[in-house]
Design a protein around this motif. Structure first.
Motif, PDB file in Angstrom:
ATOM      1  N   HIS A 139       0.854  -1.194   0.000  1.00  0.00           N
ATOM      2  CA  HIS A 139       0.000   0.000   0.000  1.00  0.00           C
ATOM      3  C   HIS A 139       0.888   1.240   0.000  1.00  0.00           C
ATOM      4  O   HIS A 139       2.103   1.141   0.142  1.00  0.00           O
ATOM      5  CB  HIS A 139      -0.886  -0.008   1.253  1.00  0.00           C
ATOM      6  N   HIS A 200       4.807   0.122  -0.009  1.00  0.00           N
ATOM      7  CA  HIS A 200       5.510  -0.696   0.983  1.00  0.00           C
ATOM      8  C   HIS A 200       4.589  -1.756   1.568  1.00  0.00           C
ATOM      9  O   HIS A 200       3.373  -1.652   1.469  1.00  0.00           O
ATOM     10  CB  HIS A 200       6.094   0.186   2.094  1.00  0.00           C
ATOM     11  N   ARG A 210       6.236  -7.386  17.112  1.00  0.00           N
ATOM     12  CA  ARG A 210       6.864  -6.236  16.414  1.00  0.00           C
ATOM     13  C   ARG A 210       5.997  -5.026  16.736  1.00  0.00           C
ATOM     14  O   ARG A 210       4.850  -4.930  16.281  1.00  0.00           O
ATOM     15  CB  ARG A 210       6.904  -6.506  14.913  1.00  0.00           C
TER      16      ARG A 210
END
Ligand SMILES: O=C(O)CCC(=O)C(=O)O
Ligand SMILES: [Fe+2]
Length: 434
Positions: A139, A200, A210
């Motif tokens: 996106h 990305h 994360r």
């Protein structure tokens, strides 16, 4: 056709400019402190050493499923984005990107020319937790206003495997592996900053947590310089070299212009810009007064900015234009020096409408060694252009592709303009016919 080696070098130079920078940055321990929740506020220290798996799981559970944008809609779809998100109203993090100097580092790595000194505002956008199995497919980051130009992702040193950030721009791809960069450290964050129009994705996290905070970056007031607060720290590790600058581009452009094989009698050079820029979805000239294309020079970034500045430094007059595509296969594209809303253009004869009422000229693609005939000079509404860098669908005004963003498109859309520059004959490139 004669080869023009300097032109190849110019294309290479423009393509070299990196649309992202990243690295690791050491911070004092309190920067990793996070408070979240309103009723029952909780505290967690976002580093591998200080946080338990359970504490990070609790943070993950306190998040809501993260949505993303498909055209104008904000949608939840775990086949496209699987992650947790927390809005800024729900948490406080001690890390300060301005005071710590991180914003300075990012701006001086990613921006060039006058813009590297221009004031920039970073607005905290979301906290995200990517637990095991989480990911976010390809996106671009949806512009929330016309001055938004970049995104900044800060990854905390909580242990995780996978979850690479992959960036793609034109023919290039870069991988930012935060897990690897942060392995074995408890006092660094990993950061990646990129222009928001760069595509990305986050690959699947295979274990651990994360945890990121993301910022949108906006141009501040163009009159004010950025206040440089950062300390130059030894503990900084920048992965990406500095960007191309106007001097470098100007040198090769000047060399190309000396070549007799390039538009020997003068003409128009065209460049498809490498970046897309946010344009309002709709506007009303009567109310807004200013054409959105007129705002574009102040928004240029990366090699687009370097090219624009290089042309000006050589005494040439770069112009930013849109390519108006009528949508009809046999119609020639129209070069426009203003942004028009395609829906406003009557369907029966878009070419005529754009040329007659919107100041457009019919674009004719020519070779580098093109010499205009007297007929070309006489016809005012046709413009022969030699495209140095590719111009195409990306540069058209009516874009119909499906846009995936980090939220639904609200006020602005990404559009890609092109740059044209009229040059005089060899030896007198600054002499341009009116
Ligand atoms: O976490 C990352 O590395 C990037 C996240 C992202 O692309 C987004 O939140 O829009
Ligand atoms: Fe994103």
């Amino acid at each position: 056709m004669t080869a023009i080696p300097a032109l190849d070098r110019l294309r290479e130079t423009l393509a070299q400019s990196l649309p992202y920078c990243g690295g690791t940055f050491e911070l004092p321990s309190d920067s990793f402190e996070l408070y979240y929740g309103k009723e029952n506020a909780k505290f967690v220290h976002l580093s591998s050493a200080a946080s338990s798996h359970e504490a990070l799981d609790a943070l993950q559970s306190a998040c809501e499923p993260a949505a993303f944008g498909r055209n104008t809609e904000t949608v939840l779809d775990e086949t496209y984005r699987k992650a947790g998100k927390m809005d800024t109203s729900e948490f406080v993090v001690r890390l300060d990107v301005v005071k710590s100097g991180l914003l300075d580092i990012v701006c001086s790595s990613l921006l060039s020319g006058d813009k590297s000194r221009r004031s920039v505002r970073a607005e905290l956008y979301k906290l995200n937790v990517y637990g095991e199995g989480a990911f976010f497919k390809s996106h671009t980051d949806t512009p929330t206003s016309g001055t938004m130009f970049g995104s900044l992702v800060v990854v905390f040193p909580t242990s995780h495997v996978g979850g690479n950030l992959i960036l793609r721009h034109h023919e290039h791809e870069w991988t930012f592996d935060s897990a690897k960069l942060l392995a074995g450290t408890a006092n660094h964050v990993a950061y990646a900053a990129f222009f928001s129009d760069v595509e990305h994705e986050v690959t699947t996290v295979t274990s651990g947590h994360r945890i990121t905070i993301t910022y949108n970056r906006y141009w501040g007031n163009s009159e004010t310089d950025r206040e440089v607060t950062g300390t130059q720290s030894n503990s900084l590790n920048i992965l990406q070299p500095l960007n191309v600058n106007a001097t470098g581009v100007g040198r090769v452009l000047a060399e190309a212009l000396e070549d007799k094989a390039l538009l020997p009698e003068g003409g128009t050079l065209g460049f498809g810009l490498r970046h897309a820029y946010p344009f309002p979805r709709t506007w009303d000239m009567a109310v807004d007064k200013k054409d959105p294309l007129a705002a574009l020079p102040a928004l240029l970034k990366g090699s687009d900015l370097a090219l624009f500045d290089a042309c000006e430094a050589l005494g040439l007059k770069p112009q930013l234009k849109f390519l108006g595509d009528t949508g009809e296969k046999d119609d020639e594209p129209i070069l426009l020096d203003r942004a028009i809303q395609i829906s406003d253009v009557e369907v029966y004869d878009r070419v005529d409408e754009m040329v007659t009422y919107h100041n457009g000229v019919i674009m004719e693609e020519v070779d580098a060694d093109f010499r205009p005939s007297s007929a070309d000079i006489a016809i005012g509404n046709r413009r022969p252009v030699y495209w140095v860098t590719e111009v195409g669908k990306m540069n058209t005004l009516a874009s119909t592709y499906i846009h995936y963003g980090n939220q639904g498109v609200l006020s602005h859309l990404y559009m890609t303009a092109c740059l044209t520059v009229d040059v005089g004959p060899v030896g007198d490139r600054k002499a341009v016919r009116d």
